[in-house]
Design a protein around this motif. Structure first.
Motif, PDB file in Angstrom:
ATOM      1  N   VAL A 114       0.844  -1.195   0.000  1.00 30.22           N
ATOM      2  CA  VAL A 114       0.000   0.000   0.000  1.00 30.22           C
ATOM      3  C   VAL A 114       0.878   1.243   0.000  1.00 30.22           C
ATOM      4  CG1 VAL A 114      -1.825   1.204   1.263  1.00 30.22           C
ATOM      5  CG2 VAL A 114      -1.800  -1.275   1.201  1.00 30.22           C
ATOM      6  N   ALA A 115       2.032   1.165   0.584  1.00 32.83           N
ATOM      7  CA  ALA A 115       2.940   2.307   0.651  1.00 32.83           C
ATOM      8  C   ALA A 115       3.452   2.711  -0.732  1.00 32.83           C
ATOM      9  CB  ALA A 115       4.118   1.988   1.565  1.00 32.83           C
ATOM     10  N   ASP A 116       3.448   1.777  -1.690  1.00 30.92           N
ATOM     11  CA  ASP A 116       3.939   2.076  -3.039  1.00 30.92           C
ATOM     12  C   ASP A 116       2.903   2.771  -3.918  1.00 30.92           C
ATOM     13  OD1 ASP A 116       6.288   0.836  -2.331  1.00 30.92           O
ATOM     14  OD2 ASP A 116       5.744  -1.091  -3.228  1.00 30.92           O
ATOM     15  N   GLU A 124      -8.716   6.951  -3.711  1.00 35.44           N
ATOM     16  CA  GLU A 124      -9.808   6.183  -4.312  1.00 35.44           C
ATOM     17  C   GLU A 124     -10.111   4.933  -3.489  1.00 35.44           C
ATOM     18  OE1 GLU A 124     -11.062   4.225  -8.598  1.00 35.44           O
ATOM     19  OE2 GLU A 124      -9.204   5.362  -8.429  1.00 35.44           O
ATOM     20  N   LEU A 125      -9.068   4.266  -2.998  1.00 32.10           N
ATOM     21  CA  LEU A 125      -9.288   3.093  -2.145  1.00 32.10           C
ATOM     22  C   LEU A 125     -10.020   3.479  -0.865  1.00 32.10           C
ATOM     23  CD1 LEU A 125      -5.924   1.124  -2.470  1.00 32.10           C
ATOM     24  CD2 LEU A 125      -8.188   0.387  -3.227  1.00 32.10           C
ATOM     25  N   PHE A 134      -6.755  -3.573   2.620  1.00 32.23           N
ATOM     26  CA  PHE A 134      -5.405  -3.869   2.133  1.00 32.23           C
ATOM     27  C   PHE A 134      -4.359  -3.646   3.217  1.00 32.23           C
ATOM     28  CE2 PHE A 134      -7.552  -3.546  -1.927  1.00 32.23           C
ATOM     29  CZ  PHE A 134      -6.961  -4.583  -2.630  1.00 32.23           C
ATOM     30  N   VAL A 135      -4.565  -2.627   4.055  1.00 30.12           N
ATOM     31  CA  VAL A 135      -3.632  -2.374   5.159  1.00 30.12           C
ATOM     32  C   VAL A 135      -3.668  -3.540   6.142  1.00 30.12           C
ATOM     33  CG1 VAL A 135      -3.181  -0.890   7.150  1.00 30.12           C
ATOM     34  CG2 VAL A 135      -3.652   0.123   4.926  1.00 30.12           C
ATOM     35  N   GLN A 136      -4.864  -4.003   6.498  1.00 27.92           N
ATOM     36  CA  GLN A 136      -4.994  -5.140   7.419  1.00 27.92           C
ATOM     37  C   GLN A 136      -4.369  -6.394   6.820  1.00 27.92           C
ATOM     38  OE1 GLN A 136      -9.184  -5.402   8.063  1.00 27.92           O
ATOM     39  NE2 GLN A 136      -9.258  -3.601   9.397  1.00 27.92           N
TER      40      GLN A 136
END
Length: 160
Positions: A114-116, A124-125, A134-136
């Protein structure tokens, strides 16, 4: 002509849509009948009105094309769709989300980080309420090398 009894339907997929084969046959017959009749009637009438035979033929083809459009409208009204669309919000189902993430992770390149992501994609996410998912997933997943680290290791170089 249209029946709502699904037991009597003989369904097929045509151009990504579900159709009853009998209704499809009727639609083809109606389309041919209306367009050819329109073409011949216009051709005979225009031959007496227009000086040029070629121009009369061209206008007659336009009349046949208009007949095709009219036949499409008639068939769309006569034969209702055979599919039933149901809306179900599966996006909040944790099992479905896990399955989708597993499928995405199995794709070439994996999920990535997610950092990229660029800020516009992150925004948008978040609007779609998918960012936290996605972070989880990134926090729960075991530490795996990123795609860049894998590519540099494959090339025989150490990551910087």
């Amino acid at each position: 002509m249209a029946t709502r009894d699904p037991a009597g339907w003989r369904l097929a997929e045509v151009w990504g849509d579900t159709v009853d084969l009998r209704h499809l046959a009727w639609s083809i017959a109606i389309g041919i009948g209306i367009s050819v009749t329109g073409f011949f009637l216009a051709s005979r009438w225009l031959a007496t009105v227009v000086a040029s035979q070629q121009l009369a033929h061209a206008y007659a083809m336009l009349a046949g094309l208009a007949g095709c459009v009219a036949a499409g409208v008639i068939c769309a009204r006569a034969f209702p769709p055979k599919r039933e669309v149901t809306e179900q919000d599966t996006s909040t189902d944790p099992a479905w989300r896990r399955e989708v993430l597993e499928e995405l992770a199995a794709q070439p390149g994996g999920l990535g980080s997610v950092a990229d992501l660029p800020p516009a994609v992150v925004q948008e996410l978040k609007e779609l309420k998918l960012y936290d998912l996605f972070v989880q997933n990134a926090q729960a997943a075991p530490s795996t090398p990123t795609q860049t680290q894998t590519q540099t290791a494959a090339a025989g170089r150490a990551p910087r």
